[in-house]
Enzyme design. Structure first.
Site, mmCIF file in Angstrom:
data_model
loop_
_atom_site.group_PDB
_atom_site.id
_atom_site.type_symbol
_atom_site.label_atom_id
_atom_site.label_comp_id
_atom_site.label_asym_id
_atom_site.label_seq_id
_atom_site.Cartn_x
_atom_site.Cartn_y
_atom_site.Cartn_z
ATOM 1 N N SER A 57 -19.701 -12.725 -11.452
ATOM 2 C CA SER A 57 -18.419 -13.012 -11.774
ATOM 3 C C SER A 57 -18.045 -12.930 -13.360
ATOM 4 O O SER A 57 -18.934 -13.503 -14.282
ATOM 5 C CB SER A 57 -18.213 -14.511 -11.238
ATOM 6 N N THR B 165 -6.794 -23.696 -21.637
ATOM 7 C CA THR B 165 -6.316 -22.288 -21.234
ATOM 8 C C THR B 165 -6.929 -21.089 -21.901
ATOM 9 O O THR B 165 -7.363 -19.963 -21.410
ATOM 10 C CB THR B 165 -4.905 -21.969 -21.070
ATOM 11 N N LYS C 176 4.197 -12.797 -8.878
ATOM 12 C CA LYS C 176 4.496 -12.760 -10.171
ATOM 13 C C LYS C 176 5.329 -11.248 -10.210
ATOM 14 O O LYS C 176 6.539 -11.407 -10.076
ATOM 15 C CB LYS C 176 3.129 -12.513 -10.900
ATOM 16 N N ARG D 24 -0.125 -31.222 -21.107
ATOM 17 C CA ARG D 24 1.018 -30.096 -20.821
ATOM 18 C C ARG D 24 2.455 -30.765 -20.536
ATOM 19 O O ARG D 24 2.547 -31.783 -19.737
ATOM 20 C CB ARG D 24 0.686 -29.607 -19.464
HETATM 21 C C1 LIG Z 1 -1.555 -16.780 -11.287
HETATM 22 C C2 LIG Z 1 -3.090 -16.096 -10.951
HETATM 23 C C3 LIG Z 1 -3.581 -16.345 -9.471
HETATM 24 C C4 LIG Z 1 -2.936 -17.302 -8.628
HETATM 25 O O1 LIG Z 1 -1.806 -16.673 -8.024
HETATM 26 P P1 LIG Z 1 -0.678 -17.638 -7.586
HETATM 27 O O2 LIG Z 1 0.216 -16.554 -6.441
HETATM 28 O O3 LIG Z 1 0.029 -17.960 -8.733
HETATM 29 O O4 LIG Z 1 -1.117 -18.517 -6.776
HETATM 30 C C5 LIG Z 1 -4.590 -15.678 -9.144
HETATM 31 N N1 LIG Z 1 -5.336 -15.090 -10.323
HETATM 32 C C6 LIG Z 1 -4.881 -14.774 -11.402
HETATM 33 C C7 LIG Z 1 -5.651 -13.828 -12.513
HETATM 34 C C8 LIG Z 1 -3.775 -15.368 -11.836
HETATM 35 O O5 LIG Z 1 -3.212 -15.282 -13.053
#
Ligand SMILES: *Cc1c(COP(=O)(O)O)cnc(C)c1O
Length: 407
Positions: free
Chosen positions: A139, A365, A250, A26
């Site tokens: 899961s 990923t 996000k 990365r």
């Molecule tokens: C980014 C992510 C998380 C973690 O959230 P953060 O607030 O960035 O630690 C959890 N689940 C999924 C599906 C994600 O993409």
């Protein structure tokens, strides 16, 4: 005693060389985001301004005046840090207000804040599955690392069901004792393919077989539903989920994570989860910024409207240009490349020649052969920005003799 003959750095380097050889090493872009100018950022490696197309600050709330004002105000009033764990002097009024708001957003009795979404998944699943005797976790195979690690940490029995597949889930549920405690853990919007879980079908099965449901709405909160409560809100299903988990980092543009659920469940996790208890609480200003962001997005439809417009516009322009992208019902636009070295090469050219930054997404990923440029257009990308990006992609596609998608 003899001194160790290990050359530890050589061991580290050997592992890193392996990553470099298979293209999965990365490289971080050294960016300086410019508030007031999103999606532009200054790229320190390149020494110029670039347009960012791969941010998870989906709606640009990280520069929103309401969010920044709340954070400035809280910083000046309460200072930089929380001052302690939640239990030992660290609970500030902002945390309390934010947890109330989150519970209300998802129509739940309670909510509990964590320092990240990762931690909220890890600590909640890790704690619940470990502490309920005989608990089995079902899961989804595409679940995020934070859920996988939490389940592993719990040492509970785990069944991995086929991605978004109610038939496989039901077969597994049916094979378990009806009276065994169970958790069905899944996401709403999956971040790499942009597909969405059959939430209602999973809830029906959970009811039928007496399971709890745990839904990660990290890529949906702020974006979906009339108030930004996620896909479950949009579909009127929020009340059917035992736990709705989300991030403040996000769509809400700040940082932090949370769960929402019954008062008893949240109190249980608050009382038993090591990853919640033994860590300094989020700075009050972060909670204040997140609270302002959530309140703003509960009331305003404009960001979500523009977001949908930009996503649809990008897809239409890619189609016109014959650039292959994965069809899905969400806001994530994966342009498929299918080869790691080429994917990185395209990203490098886009950046160096055209000033467009899209991080290549390679193994691990995503699966090998599905390497991609994952584009997340938002309300702050203009249609002209999108035209410019698609023009650059079309130029590279032609130069490199890459296959066009069927029109
Ligand atoms: C980014 C992510 C998380 C973690 O959230 P953060 O607030 O960035 O630690 C959890 N689940 C999924 C599906 C994600 O993409």
């Amino acid at each position: 005693m003899t001194a160790s003959s290990y050359d530890y750095d050589a061991l580290f380097q050997q592992a890193l060389d392996g990553l470099k050889a298979d293209g999965s090493y990365r490289h971080f872009a050294d960016l300086e985001r410019r508030a007031g100018h999103f999606p532009r950022a200054f790229h320190h490696g390149l020494g110029r301004e670039v347009t960012v197309w791969c941010s998870n600050d989906y709606l640009g709330m990280g520069q929103h005046p309401a969010v920044l004002a709340a954070m400035h105000e809280s910083l000046d009033r309460s200072g930089a840090g929380a001052g302690g764990t939640r239990n030992i002097s660290g609970t500030n009024h902002e945390h309390v207000a934010l947890e109330r708001e989150l519970a209300d957003l998802h129509g739940k009795e309670a909510a509990l804040l964590f320092n990240s979404g990762y931690l909220s998944n890890w600590a909640t699943l890790g704690t619940i599955a470990a502490r309920i005797k005989g608990c089995v976790v079902l899961s989804d195979e595409a679940n995020h690392a934070s859920m996988i690690e939490g389940i592993r940490h719990s040492r509970a029995e785990k069944q991995v069901f086929r991605h978004n597949d109610p038939v496989d889930l039901e077969a597994r549920l049916k094979a378990l004792p009806l009276d065994a405690p169970k958790i069905v853990a899944f996401e709403s919007v999956y971040s790499m393919d942009g597909d969405i879980a059959p939430i209602e079908a999973f809830c029906d099965l959970a009811d039928k077989y007496g399971a709890m449901t745990y839904l990660d709405e990290v890529h949906a909160v702020g974006l979906y539903g009339h108030q930004g409560g996620g896909v479950a809100e949009q579909l009127g299903l929020a009340h059917r989920l035992t736990v709705i988990e989300g991030t403040l980092g996000k769509g809400f543009g700040v940082v932090g994570g949370y769960i929402s659920g019954s008062a008893a469940l949240c109190d249980f996790v608050r009382s038993f989860a090591s990853g919640f208890i033994f860590s300094t609480a989020l700075p009050p200003m972060v909670a204040a910024g997140a609270l302002a962001s959530i309140r703003y997005l509960r009331a305003s439809q404009e960001e979500r409207r523009l977001h949908k417009d930009r996503v649809a516009y990008l897809r239409a322009r890619l189609d016109e240009a014959g650039i292959p992208h994965l069809v899905n019902p969400s806001h994530i636009v994966p342009v498929m490349v299918g080869e790691a070295v080429r994917c990185r090469g395209l990203s490098d050219e886009l950046l160096a020649r055209f000033g467009h930054y899209i991080q290549p997404i390679n193994y691990p990923t995503v699966a090998r052969g599905t390497e991609r440029l994952r584009i997340t257009p938002g309300p702050l990308h203009s249609r002209a920005d999108i035209d410019d990006l698609v023009g650059a992609l079309a130029t590279l596609w032609k130069e490199q003799g890459m296959a066009a998608a069927a029109a």
